[in-house]
Design an enzyme around this catalytic site. Structure first.
Site, PDB file in Angstrom:
ATOM      1  N   LYS A 150     -24.253   3.111  13.825  1.00  0.00           N
ATOM      2  CA  LYS A 150     -22.981   4.140  13.904  1.00  0.00           C
ATOM      3  C   LYS A 150     -22.143   3.611  14.857  1.00  0.00           C
ATOM      4  O   LYS A 150     -20.941   3.428  14.802  1.00  0.00           O
ATOM      5  CB  LYS A 150     -23.568   5.562  14.335  1.00  0.00           C
ATOM      6  N   GLU A 165     -28.676   6.825   9.619  1.00  0.00           N
ATOM      7  CA  GLU A 165     -28.924   7.654  11.025  1.00  0.00           C
ATOM      8  C   GLU A 165     -29.542   6.692  11.931  1.00  0.00           C
ATOM      9  O   GLU A 165     -30.689   6.878  12.476  1.00  0.00           O
ATOM     10  CB  GLU A 165     -29.896   8.864  10.827  1.00  0.00           C
ATOM     11  N   MET A 218     -25.201  11.736   1.252  1.00  0.00           N
ATOM     12  CA  MET A 218     -24.311  12.376   1.887  1.00  0.00           C
ATOM     13  C   MET A 218     -22.687  11.839   1.875  1.00  0.00           C
ATOM     14  O   MET A 218     -21.949  12.600   1.662  1.00  0.00           O
ATOM     15  CB  MET A 218     -24.664  12.428   3.416  1.00  0.00           C
ATOM     16  N   GLY A 274     -11.407  48.788  -4.962  1.00  0.00           N
ATOM     17  CA  GLY A 274     -10.326  49.876  -5.382  1.00  0.00           C
ATOM     18  C   GLY A 274      -9.120  49.383  -5.918  1.00  0.00           C
ATOM     19  O   GLY A 274      -8.594  50.087  -6.897  1.00  0.00           O
ATOM     20  N   GLU A 304     -17.817  45.205  -4.718  1.00  0.00           N
ATOM     21  CA  GLU A 304     -18.545  46.014  -3.640  1.00  0.00           C
ATOM     22  C   GLU A 304     -19.882  45.655  -3.254  1.00  0.00           C
ATOM     23  O   GLU A 304     -20.184  45.911  -1.988  1.00  0.00           O
ATOM     24  CB  GLU A 304     -18.173  47.312  -4.348  1.00  0.00           C
ATOM     25  N   ASN A 328     -29.985  22.637  13.084  1.00  0.00           N
ATOM     26  CA  ASN A 328     -31.091  21.851  13.051  1.00  0.00           C
ATOM     27  C   ASN A 328     -32.051  22.225  14.194  1.00  0.00           C
ATOM     28  O   ASN A 328     -33.474  21.923  13.860  1.00  0.00           O
ATOM     29  CB  ASN A 328     -31.062  20.439  12.876  1.00  0.00           C
ATOM     30  N   SER A 352     -26.601  14.017  11.762  1.00  0.00           N
ATOM     31  CA  SER A 352     -27.350  15.422  11.930  1.00  0.00           C
ATOM     32  C   SER A 352     -28.016  15.505  13.498  1.00  0.00           C
ATOM     33  O   SER A 352     -28.283  16.757  13.793  1.00  0.00           O
ATOM     34  CB  SER A 352     -28.594  15.281  10.909  1.00  0.00           C
ATOM     35  N   GLU A 392      -9.904  49.809  -9.506  1.00  0.00           N
ATOM     36  CA  GLU A 392     -10.165  51.184  -9.778  1.00  0.00           C
ATOM     37  C   GLU A 392      -8.876  51.861  -9.980  1.00  0.00           C
ATOM     38  O   GLU A 392      -8.723  52.797 -10.817  1.00  0.00           O
ATOM     39  CB  GLU A 392     -10.995  51.685  -8.666  1.00  0.00           C
ATOM     40  N   ALA A 431     -10.584  48.583  -1.088  1.00  0.00           N
ATOM     41  CA  ALA A 431     -10.328  49.264   0.016  1.00  0.00           C
ATOM     42  C   ALA A 431     -10.464  48.537   1.345  1.00  0.00           C
ATOM     43  O   ALA A 431     -10.977  47.422   1.390  1.00  0.00           O
ATOM     44  CB  ALA A 431     -11.693  50.372   0.241  1.00  0.00           C
TER      45      ALA A 431
HETATM   46  N1  T1G Z   1     -10.467  45.014   3.869  1.00  0.00           N
HETATM   47  C1  T1G Z   1      -9.995  44.624   4.880  1.00  0.00           C
HETATM   48  N2  T1G Z   1      -9.179  43.237   5.049  1.00  0.00           N
HETATM   49  C2  T1G Z   1      -9.707  42.554   4.374  1.00  0.00           C
HETATM   50  C3  T1G Z   1     -10.150  42.734   2.943  1.00  0.00           C
HETATM   51  C4  T1G Z   1     -10.767  43.889   2.822  1.00  0.00           C
HETATM   52  N3  T1G Z   1     -11.236  44.343   1.506  1.00  0.00           N
HETATM   53  N4  T1G Z   1     -10.069  41.651   2.153  1.00  0.00           N
HETATM   54  C5  T1G Z   1      -9.480  40.593   2.843  1.00  0.00           C
HETATM   55  N5  T1G Z   1      -9.165  41.209   4.129  1.00  0.00           N
HETATM   56  C6  T1G Z   1      -8.561  40.381   5.187  1.00  0.00           C
HETATM   57  C7  T1G Z   1      -9.371  39.227   5.781  1.00  0.00           C
HETATM   58  O1  T1G Z   1     -10.424  39.667   6.599  1.00  0.00           O
HETATM   59  C8  T1G Z   1      -8.383  38.190   6.469  1.00  0.00           C
HETATM   60  O2  T1G Z   1      -8.099  38.827   7.624  1.00  0.00           O
HETATM   61  C9  T1G Z   1      -7.203  38.686   5.325  1.00  0.00           C
HETATM   62  O3  T1G Z   1      -7.470  39.607   4.641  1.00  0.00           O
HETATM   63  C10 T1G Z   1      -7.121  37.381   4.400  1.00  0.00           C
HETATM   64  O4  T1G Z   1      -8.383  37.370   3.690  1.00  0.00           O
HETATM   65  C11 T1G Z   1     -13.062  51.570  -2.761  1.00  0.00           C
HETATM   66  C12 T1G Z   1     -15.227  50.808  -1.844  1.00  0.00           C
HETATM   67  C13 T1G Z   1      -8.784  39.197  -1.497  1.00  0.00           C
HETATM   68  C14 T1G Z   1      -9.851  37.162  -2.639  1.00  0.00           C
HETATM   69  O5  T1G Z   1     -14.750  42.959  -1.256  1.00  0.00           O
HETATM   70  O6  T1G Z   1     -12.485  38.741  -1.596  1.00  0.00           O
HETATM   71  O7  T1G Z   1     -12.882  48.518  -2.771  1.00  0.00           O
HETATM   72  O8  T1G Z   1      -8.663  36.853   8.906  1.00  0.00           O
HETATM   73  O9  T1G Z   1      -9.005  34.703   4.146  1.00  0.00           O
HETATM   74  O10 T1G Z   1      -8.807  33.908   0.992  1.00  0.00           O
HETATM   75  O11 T1G Z   1     -14.634  51.404  -4.509  1.00  0.00           O
HETATM   76  O12 T1G Z   1     -10.239  38.404   0.835  1.00  0.00           O
HETATM   77  O13 T1G Z   1      -6.442  37.124   8.107  1.00  0.00           O
HETATM   78  O14 T1G Z   1      -7.399  38.738   9.772  1.00  0.00           O
HETATM   79  O15 T1G Z   1     -10.416  36.300   2.441  1.00  0.00           O
HETATM   80  O16 T1G Z   1      -6.788  34.582   0.024  1.00  0.00           O
HETATM   81  C15 T1G Z   1     -13.792  45.327  -2.373  1.00  0.00           C
HETATM   82  C16 T1G Z   1     -12.699  41.163  -0.284  1.00  0.00           C
HETATM   83  C17 T1G Z   1     -13.811  46.344  -1.076  1.00  0.00           C
HETATM   84  C18 T1G Z   1     -12.374  41.955  -1.502  1.00  0.00           C
HETATM   85  C19 T1G Z   1      -8.401  37.047  -0.564  1.00  0.00           C
HETATM   86  N6  T1G Z   1     -12.935  44.101  -1.959  1.00  0.00           N
HETATM   87  N7  T1G Z   1     -11.825  40.125  -0.012  1.00  0.00           N
HETATM   88  O17 T1G Z   1      -8.845  35.856  -0.314  1.00  0.00           O
HETATM   89  O18 T1G Z   1      -8.073  35.568   2.123  1.00  0.00           O
HETATM   90  S1  T1G Z   1     -14.637  47.743  -0.908  1.00  0.00           S
HETATM   91  C20 T1G Z   1     -13.463  43.232  -1.508  1.00  0.00           C
HETATM   92  C21 T1G Z   1     -11.574  38.956  -0.735  1.00  0.00           C
HETATM   93  C22 T1G Z   1     -13.956  48.597  -2.028  1.00  0.00           C
HETATM   94  C23 T1G Z   1     -13.764  50.654  -3.714  1.00  0.00           C
HETATM   95  C24 T1G Z   1     -14.590  50.102  -2.658  1.00  0.00           C
HETATM   96  C25 T1G Z   1     -10.645  37.890  -0.288  1.00  0.00           C
HETATM   97  C26 T1G Z   1      -9.352  37.881  -1.175  1.00  0.00           C
HETATM   98  P1  T1G Z   1      -7.653  37.603   8.660  1.00  0.00           P
HETATM   99  P2  T1G Z   1      -9.133  35.952   3.293  1.00  0.00           P
HETATM  100  P3  T1G Z   1      -8.107  34.660   0.601  1.00  0.00           P
END
Ligand code: T1G
Length: 685
Positions: free
Chosen positions: A377, A372, A294, A99, A122, A470, A399, A102, A60
């Site tokens: 350095k 450090e 490090m 979603g 979620e 820090n 640091s 789903e 979503a």
């Molecule tokens: N909603 C809105 N924007 C999203 C989004 C999301 N779910 N996921 C990513 N974005 C935007 C993000 O802010 C960024 O925007 C761009 O996409 C690229 O994201 C109904 C209620 C999919 C694995 O938790 O894990 O579904 O900075 O940098 O590294 O039951 O995004 O470019 O403007 O992360 O390639 C559940 C969350 C929602 C997945 C991709 N879904 N997203 O990773 O790109 S709740 C999540 C991610 C739900 C249902 C329930 C990752 C990604 P901008 P990114 P990425």
């Protein structure tokens, strides 16, 4: 258009097209609803649903979670897909999350590409699956697998999904495979919601609850998910769906969900500042000076991102140690299954160690991680300036030390920047980018480009003692040590902060890193410390007693033969003794009082950091505290948490504490300003 449809013969192709991650917002929901109607109007034999751009759907659109839900609601759209007489097949590439997963569950058939992932993250946003996931998943893969998938939030790879029956097939071309599915087989598949619900297994449910209470202490969404999934086992599907929806909507507006969304989007907004447009230096070869803990961690982090790395050391012993340290990290990654033998060898082939600076004459980025000491350095930087090409960027991992002083020791100070990694450098996500007075824009954009390649969370910070993280940590520890002499024990303080949401309290954490590091910093600050400010000598005494933490078998706690940590009465007595010497009458502090003092101390210090321009925004401080110092993510970071209290309330509490110690609790002008003008801290910067 967020959903496109086309037909070829009697097959309909529905494609989710909402870059960059096919987030399921209103336009996608409407498009899917229309696609169901279209497929039936066209009397198609099947529909194949996929995502454009190699990604099925990220879930979503979380940006919609702050506004009222707008029809069509996703659960209703998915019921329409499942109830349609035209069978849908989900062809999953990239990720199908939340979603997105789903949608797949509502389709009678699901086919994944070998590298695709499917999951229910979620809870990482403080909610639960709200479109049938909690009700369909147990019916499809059983209660235990479903509970793990939903409460853990971790995506599953294709093979695991196939094995547990979440998908029916793993094919290199899911869309083509969906076209080839036998029609008779397709129409006989029982919809997931009509599968029998699993039996209520109290042992499985209690195990799930125990795991959540241990690994996700304080978080409400995982527990709500278990509650809804358990209830659904003895309810008709549609009633379970209604229960899920109600829980989802309640959680969506909860403080924890707002905090987790805040961090989610703040992390993704952490990019090169929009006012900086210089082209970054893209290094082929990176030099790392120093092969200690490090240096080797940084070298491995850079190797992991595919760069060629040369670690420079002062002598052959150092070179040998650097090789051993990096190999240790490679072996550890192999053992944890993070890489396979091929990947390990790729990293080994990109790595070398040397005492000869001529070996890095083509390196366009150097990261110094030497001892450090300012003298050491400056010496290293001078040697690097001599050896590296003119445009090379030279960074220090220091640091605390003053980047400006290091820069001024070079003929071209503009190429100097701080890249402050956090141990273990190849694991911790935070990277403080320390901007000196003369640091060039190219150096800044290079640092951000490197952070992206290393999958780090970059935060630009200014030059001061301890930069952002820090400096806040030093104030946190000072407030803790004050409680120690005034009446508490290390374990009371640690316990209070674990209950707040930290994985471990300040004293257990110090035992991990070693008490000698903070001790060295206190000695460095002796000359400039305010003599009127209370100084707590207990930590110094600990070092004098050789109690440096785990590495000496005893610190604030004792570590008898690796059996975890035990309270040490000697340490408690030290507090009593020092209180006696200082003429302090010790008092009892409750866990709430401990939490209040330690969090207010950090908020006040962070407000000064913001006020002085050392941090550019409250959100940046949230990223630093969450990704570098273990501040509970589900509280949104230090400043997001501060806003839940409000500046007015914070100022009133600080005023009360100021009556005890006006110097330590001097109210930050920024907090006073926000309090007087009703401004949230998150609006600052
Ligand atoms: N909603 C809105 N924007 C999203 C989004 C999301 N779910 N996921 C990513 N974005 C935007 C993000 O802010 C960024 O925007 C761009 O996409 C690229 O994201 C109904 C209620 C999919 C694995 O938790 O894990 O579904 O900075 O940098 O590294 O039951 O995004 O470019 O403007 O992360 O390639 C559940 C969350 C929602 C997945 C991709 N879904 N997203 O990773 O790109 S709740 C999540 C991610 C739900 C249902 C329930 C990752 C990604 P901008 P990114 P990425």
């Amino acid at each position: 258009m967020s959903v496109t449809t086309r037909r070829e013969g009697s097959v309909g192709y529905v494609e989710i097209d909402n870059a960059p991650v096919n987030a399921i917002g209103l336009s996608v929901r409407s498009g899917l609803q229309q696609a169901v109607d279209w497929a039936e109007r066209e009397n198609l034999e099947r529909v194949i649903v996929s995502g454009k751009g190699g990604m099925f759907a990220a879930g979503a659109d979380a940006k919609e979670f702050d506004s009222a839900p707008v029809e069509p609601h996703l659960p209703d759209v998915l019921n329409a897909i499942e109830d349609s007489y035209v069978p849908w097949i989900a062809a999953i590439e990239g990720v199908a999350l939340g979603g997105g997963a789903e949608i797949a569950l509502a389709c009678p058939m699901r086919i994944m590409a070998p590298k695709a992932r499917i999951g229910f993250p979620e809870v990482t946003l403080g909610v639960i699956p709200g479109a049938g996931g909690t009700q369909r998943l147990p019916r499809l893969i059983g209660l235990s697998n479903a509970l793990n998938a939903v409460t853990g939030g971790k995506p599953l790879n294709a093979q695991t999904a196939l094995k547990m029956g979440l998908v029916q097939a793993v094919k290199s071309e899911p869309v083509e495979a969906a076209f080839m599915v036998n029609s008779e087989a397709l129409v006989t598949i029982v919809p997931v919601s009509e599968l029998p619900e699993p039996a209520i297994d109290l042992e499985v449910l209690n195990t799930a609850r125990k795991t959540v209470n241990t690994k996700q202490a304080g978080q409400i969404a995982p527990l709500r998910a278990i509650e809804v999934m358990e209830a659904g086992l003895s309810l008709p599907f549609r009633e379970g769906l209604a229960l899920e929806r109600q829980a989802f909507l309640e959680l969506r507006s909860s403080d924890q969900a707002k905090a987790l969304r805040h961090i989610f989007f703040a992390e993704r907004a952490a990019k090169t500042p929009s006012n900086i447009i210089a082209e970054p230096v893209v290094p082929e070869h990176i030099a790392v000076v120093g092969g200690g803990t490090m240096g080797s961690g940084i070298a491995y982090a850079v190797l992991n991102a595919g760069f060629r790395v040369t670690v420079l050391e002062t002598d052959s012993e150092g070179v040998k140690r650097a090789r051993e340290n990096v190999e240790k990290v490679v072996e550890a990654s192999l053992k944890r299954g993070l890489i396979d033998e091929n990947k390990a060898n790729e990293r080994r082939a990109l790595f070398s160690a040397s005492t000869n600076y001529a070996d890095v004459s083509d390196a366009t980025l150097a990261i110094e991680a030497a001892f450090e000491s300012m003298a050491v350095k400056c010496q290293v930087f001078a040697a690097l300036e001599q050896s590296l090409p003119a445009g090379a960027i030279i960074a220090s991992n220091t640091s605390y030390l003053d980047i400006n002083e290091i820069a001024d020791s070079l003929s071209d100070p503009a190429r100097v920047i701080g890249l402050h990694f956090f141990a273990p450098a190849h694991i911790m996500k935070l990277l403080e980018i320390v901007r000196g007075n003369k640091t060039s824009d190219i150096a800044i954009t290079t640092a951000f480009a490197l952070a992206k390649r290393l999958r780090k969370v970059p935060v630009v910070v200014g030059v001061c003692d301890g930069f952002v993280g820090n400096r806040i940590l030093a104030r946190y520890r000072e407030a803790a040590d004050t409680l120690l002499i005034d009446g508490s024990t290390p374990w009371e303080i640690d316990e209070a902060m674990v209950e707040f949401g930290y994985a471990m309290g300040p004293y257990a954490a110090q035992d991990l890193s070693g008490l000698d590091i903070a001790h060295a910093n206190r000695r460095r600050q002796d000359a400039t410390r305010d003599p009127a400010r209370r100084y707590i000598p207990i930590a110094d005494r600990m070092v004098e007693l050789g109690k440096l933490g785990r590495k000496t078998g005893a610190g604030w706690y004792r570590y008898p033969g690796g059996n975890g940590r035990v309270e040490d009465p000697v340490v408690a007595d030290l507090g009593i003794e020092e209180a006696h010497f200082a003429g302090i009458e010790r008092v009892e502090y409750s866990a709430d009082e401990i939490r209040e003092r330690l969090t207010l101390a950090m908020i006040n210090e962070a407000s000064d950091i913001l006020h002085e321009g050392i941090a550019q925004s409250a959100a940046d401080i949230d990223l630093v505290t969450v990704f570098g110092y273990g501040f509970p993510r589900w509280r949104g970071g230090l400043m997001h948490y501060a806003d839940t209290l409000g500046a007015k309330e914070i100022v009133s509490r600080l005023t009360r504490l100021g009556n005890e110690d006006a110097i330590a609790w001097k109210i930050s002008p920024l907090l006073s300003h926000c309090s007087e003008n009703g401004i949230p801290l998150c609006d600052v910067g």
